[in-house]
Design a protein around this motif. Structure first.
Motif, short mmCIF file in Angstrom:
data_model
loop_
_atom_site.label_atom_id
_atom_site.label_comp_id
_atom_site.label_asym_id
_atom_site.label_seq_id
_atom_site.Cartn_x
_atom_site.Cartn_y
_atom_site.Cartn_z
N VAL A 171 40.97 26.77 45.22
CA VAL A 171 41.42 27.32 46.50
C VAL A 171 42.46 28.40 46.26
N ARG A 172 43.37 28.19 45.29
CA ARG A 172 44.41 29.19 45.03
C ARG A 172 43.81 30.51 44.57
N THR A 173 42.68 30.46 43.83
CA THR A 173 42.01 31.70 43.42
C THR A 173 41.42 32.41 44.63
N LEU A 174 40.82 31.63 45.52
CA LEU A 174 40.25 32.21 46.74
C LEU A 174 41.34 32.90 47.56
N GLN B 11 41.93 36.95 48.57
CA GLN B 11 42.20 37.45 49.91
C GLN B 11 43.45 38.35 49.91
N GLU B 12 44.48 37.95 49.16
CA GLU B 12 45.69 38.75 49.08
C GLU B 12 45.41 40.12 48.48
N ARG B 13 44.49 40.15 47.50
CA ARG B 13 44.13 41.41 46.84
C ARG B 13 43.09 42.18 47.62
N ASP C 15 28.29 35.25 53.79
CA ASP C 15 28.66 36.53 53.19
C ASP C 15 29.89 36.38 52.29
N HIS C 16 30.84 35.57 52.72
CA HIS C 16 32.00 35.30 51.88
C HIS C 16 31.59 34.63 50.57
N LEU C 17 30.68 33.67 50.68
CA LEU C 17 30.22 32.96 49.49
C LEU C 17 29.50 33.91 48.54
N ALA C 18 28.64 34.77 49.11
CA ALA C 18 27.92 35.74 48.28
C ALA C 18 28.89 36.68 47.58
N ARG C 19 29.93 37.09 48.29
CA ARG C 19 30.91 37.99 47.70
C ARG C 19 31.67 37.29 46.56
N LEU C 20 32.04 36.05 46.76
CA LEU C 20 32.73 35.30 45.72
C LEU C 20 31.87 35.19 44.46
N ARG D 75 31.17 40.09 33.41
CA ARG D 75 30.73 41.32 32.75
C ARG D 75 31.89 42.16 32.23
N GLY D 76 33.11 41.69 32.44
CA GLY D 76 34.26 42.38 31.89
C GLY D 76 34.99 43.30 32.84
N HIS D 77 34.61 43.31 34.11
CA HIS D 77 35.29 44.16 35.08
C HIS D 77 36.67 43.60 35.40
N THR D 78 37.62 44.48 35.67
CA THR D 78 38.93 44.07 36.16
C THR D 78 38.85 43.84 37.66
N LEU D 79 39.85 43.14 38.19
CA LEU D 79 39.86 42.91 39.63
C LEU D 79 39.99 44.21 40.40
N GLU D 80 40.75 45.17 39.86
CA GLU D 80 40.88 46.46 40.53
C GLU D 80 39.54 47.19 40.53
N GLY D 81 38.83 47.14 39.40
CA GLY D 81 37.51 47.77 39.34
C GLY D 81 36.54 47.12 40.31
#
Length: 257
Positions: A37-40, A44-46, A64-69, A78-84
């Motif tokens: 839950v803390r990751t979720l 949201q904060e980001r 849609d939220h589940l698909a996005r997660l 795949r190595g992407h950063t959260l900003e990417g």
């Protein structure tokens, strides 16, 4: 307003019909996506995850939220950063097909090198260069990225380059000189690579803003072999000139009175 603890772990979500699709409270969504839950909440904060629909004090998340997660999880693997990932999702929200966006990323970041690394013990490496391998040469190779050391094992980044180095040293070129030349060559290659990236970024990628990303993917794919051929052909031509000049100088010394 934040969800109450009972909402995180509560009974099936109220107030939704079958036509609306399933909705999840935050605890249910986290379990379905396989994340804490803390990751979720952090997503949201980001602003990686849109806010839930509010039903009184309860936050309800959609499929849609589940698909996005799940998409975020796949991109992280795949190595992407959260900003990417945030930028990719932003492009998706603006109507661009994320598969096409990822196609551009895949072509642009696919490895250019096809070199095969080789791993051996330090003693095996020293045996290839009798009397040449010591703390100084190992440190020089480490600092230039030619090798990596993990305990008693040494990994050279390229089997072909290692074989070429062995050939040069056995022909009489000191290992220290080969390592120095390799560092200078890498610096020159970095400058060439920077130049090509700048040219492509300014004159190819820049011109595609707002246009079909599928066309950009094809263009980048066509440019890759062209850049490699340009460098290889240019180096071969330079070697022809330098070898001819060296041979002429040698012949001049041999034939002079």
């Amino acid at each position: 307003m934040t969800e109450q603890p009972a909402d995180d772990q509560g009974a099936p979500s109220p107030g939704t019909g079958e036509d609306a699709g399933r909705e999840y409270r935050i605890g249910e969504l986290a379990r379905a996506a396989g994340v804490p839950v803390r990751t979720l909440r952090y997503y949201q904060e980001r602003k990686l995850l849109p806010p839930p629909r509010r039903a009184g004090r309860i936050g309800l998340y959609s499929e849609d939220h589940l698909a996005r997660l799940r998409m975020i999880g796949n991109l992280l693997e795949r190595g992407h950063t959260l900003e990417g990932i945030r930028e990719l999702l932003s492009a998706w929200e603006q109507g661009r097909d994320i598969g096409t966006v990822l196609g551009v990323e895949k072509v642009a970041t696919a490895p250019w090198s096809t070199e095969v690394p080789v791993t051996m013990t330090l003693d095996e490496l020293a045996a290839l260069f009798p009397g040449e391998v010591g703390p100084e040469s190992v440190e020089r190779a480490l600092s230039s990225g030619v090798i990596e050391v993990d305990g008693d094992l040494v990994t050279h980044w390229s089997r072909r380059q290692l074989e070429a180095t062995v050939t040069l040293v056995r022909a009489g070129v000191p290992l220290a000189e080969v390592l120095s030349a390799g560092r200078r060559l890498q610096e020159s290659m970095d400058e060439l690579a920077e130049m090509f990236v700048r040219l492509i970024t300014e004159h190819v990628v820049g011109d595609f803003e707002g246009q079909d990303l599928g066309d950009l993917t094809e263009t980048l794919a066509r440019l890759r072999p062209g850049a490699q051929v340009t460098v290889e052909a240019g180096f071969a031509r330079a070697m022809d000139r330098q070898v001819r000049a060296a041979v002429d100088q040698l012949l001049g010394r041999l034939t002079s009175p």
